[in-house]
Design a protein around this motif. Structure first.
Motif: not given
Ligand SMILES: [Zn+2]
Length: 212
Positions: A42, A44, A67, A103, A106-107
């Protein structure tokens, strides 16, 4: 102005890490890269594969997106970033492993389960996250589930789906069938620094913290 944090970080790299790994960088420049592992992770900022797996230059071929999703094989003439990276990793670099790294917190998954704005039709994230679901598939919180459990289940489901989608690429299927390559799922817990690896037979993520 170029971010000062980066200039400072680069200078620290030049003073400390680069001299230490100079031979490695030179060899990599001369002979080219030959990483054995591809990681699909991801975007992130808390989930950098090179940090989590403590690897140096030339060891991981990484593609990161919202994602950690892998699309299905779609040779439609469109520009597909993940598919291009996959093609290069499998066909040219001949990596031995592909790891899909999901993870916690995750946004992208959170946005997906919350169906939050601004995921309007004109934006990119909503469309991107749609590749996660199959036509007609419904993703809903179960009665006994807390929101946190629901999100974690979907974060892990995204890893399963990406692994499934990987196999729609003929060159991935071929490499796996011939035993040249393996695919793996993993899930990183940001707060604890925990890592869970997917046991495909048991369909469960298992901690590898203390494994031999
Ligand atoms: Zn994520």
């Amino acid at each position: 102005m170029f971010p000062q944090r980066l200039t400072e970080g680069y200078r620290a790299f030049l003073d400390e890490r680069f001299p230490r790994e100079k031979n490695r960088f030179e060899a990599l420049a001369e002979k080219g890269q030959s990483p054995e592992v591809m990681v699909i992770g991801c975007c992130d900022s808390r989930v950098s594969p090179e940090v989590i797996f403590d690897v140096g230059p030339g060891e991981l071929f990484v593609v990161r997106n919202i994602a950690n999703l892998v699309p299905v094989y779609q040779p439609d003439g469109g520009a597909h970033g993940v598919s291009a990276a996959l093609e290069f990793a499998v066909q040219v670099l001949k990596v031995k492993h592909i790891v899909v790294l999901g993870h916690a917190q995750c946004g992208g998954i959170r946005a997906f389960v919350d169906k939050i704005e601004p995921l309007t039709p004109g934006d990119f994230i909503g469309k991107w996250m749609q590749m996660f679901i199959k036509p007609g598939e419904v993703v809903e919180q179960r009665d006994h589930e807390t929101m946190a459990q629901f999100v974690e289940r979907i974060e892990k489901a995204a890893v399963f789906r990406s692994l499934e989608n990987l196999m729609t690429f003929p060159f991935v299927q071929k490499a796996v069938d011939s035993g040249q390559m393996q695919t793996h799922g993993a899930y990183f817990g940001v707060a604890e620094g925990s890592l869970f690896v997917l046991d495909k037979a048991a369909k469960e993520f298992k901690s590898v913290r203390n494994a031999a």
